[in-house]
Design a protein around this motif. Structure first.
Motif, PDB file in Angstrom:
ATOM      1  N   ALA A  52     -12.043 -11.176 -10.061  1.00  0.00           N
ATOM      2  CA  ALA A  52     -12.113 -12.337  -8.843  1.00  0.00           C
ATOM      3  C   ALA A  52     -12.757 -10.829  -7.568  1.00  0.00           C
ATOM      4  N   PRO A  53     -13.495 -12.160  -6.835  1.00  0.00           N
ATOM      5  CA  PRO A  53     -14.663 -10.845  -6.066  1.00  0.00           C
ATOM      6  C   PRO A  53     -13.637 -10.267  -5.427  1.00  0.00           C
ATOM      7  N   ASN A  54     -13.886  -9.063  -4.645  1.00  0.00           N
ATOM      8  CA  ASN A  54     -13.311  -7.842  -4.447  1.00  0.00           C
ATOM      9  C   ASN A  54     -11.856  -8.156  -4.465  1.00  0.00           C
ATOM     10  N   LEU A  55     -11.235  -8.484  -5.607  1.00  0.00           N
ATOM     11  CA  LEU A  55      -9.943  -8.337  -6.228  1.00  0.00           C
ATOM     12  C   LEU A  55      -9.628  -7.492  -6.919  1.00  0.00           C
ATOM     13  N   ALA A  87      -8.287  -4.023  -6.296  1.00  0.00           N
ATOM     14  CA  ALA A  87      -7.543  -4.370  -4.827  1.00  0.00           C
ATOM     15  C   ALA A  87      -7.939  -3.148  -4.138  1.00  0.00           C
ATOM     16  N   GLY A  88      -9.434  -3.226  -4.016  1.00  0.00           N
ATOM     17  CA  GLY A  88      -9.551  -1.738  -2.814  1.00  0.00           C
ATOM     18  C   GLY A  88     -10.010  -0.157  -3.588  1.00  0.00           C
ATOM     19  N   LYS A  89      -9.553  -0.497  -4.412  1.00  0.00           N
ATOM     20  CA  LYS A  89      -9.281   0.961  -5.397  1.00  0.00           C
ATOM     21  C   LYS A  89      -9.601   1.095  -6.344  1.00  0.00           C
TER      22      LYS A  89
END
Length: 164
Positions: A52-55, A87-89
């Motif tokens: 999922a984009p950005n996830l 999640a940004g990591k």
């Protein structure tokens, strides 16, 4: 045989030996690159249902293996590295310089919380399965079979929990 002839004979044997080593390395490099690509294909398939984009994003890029004794511009081993952004990591699977007996090691960055610990994926031919190795200090590494469920468990630990 005089000394000059002996020198010539020694040089010929050395050249044959070096050519054999180079040929062996090139054929082994092909095996390593194939195994790494297959692993990255498998990880991509495992994670595809939850992308999922950005996830959760998975990316592959060209990577040239280098080390303390091998300069980046002269490294003969070109492969890929795999990056997962969850999640940004970031989590990266980065090939190390190959080991003895054809051992393939990938450094796994972004998944160890221990101060002096490290995580790697290791495949030791003739075995074709990958092992997750987590080291922490001087004790023996914790070793687990690497599969879709195990990877999912590791990635779950990077998702922030709701604090109620």
């Amino acid at each position: 045989m005089d000394d000059v002839q002996q020198l010539g004979e020694m040089l010929r044997h050395y050249a044959e030996s070096e050519a054999h080593k180079k040929q062996l390395f090139e054929s082994q490099s092909t095996v390593w690159a194939t195994r790494i690509s297959e692993l990255f294909d498998q990880i991509g398939q495992w994670l595809e249902p939850v992308l999922a984009p950005n996830l959760l994003e998975v990316n592959r890029e060209v990577y040239v293996v280098s080390g303390p004794s091998i300069a980046l511009d002269t490294s003969p081993f070109r492969t890929e590295k795999l990056s997962i952004l969850i999640a940004g990591k970031p989590v990266e699977f980065v090939p190390d310089v190959m080991g003895a007996g054809g051992q393939i090691t990938l450094a796994v960055m972004g998944l160890t919380a221990a101060r002096f610990g490290s995580v790697s994926l290791v495949c030791q031919p003739p075995a074709s399965s990958w092992q997750w190795r987590k080291t922490n200090g001087l004790k023996d590494p914790d070793i687990f079979p690497f599969d879709a469920g195990f990877l999912a468990q590791q990635l779950q630990g990077l998702i922030p929990r709701d604090r109620v």
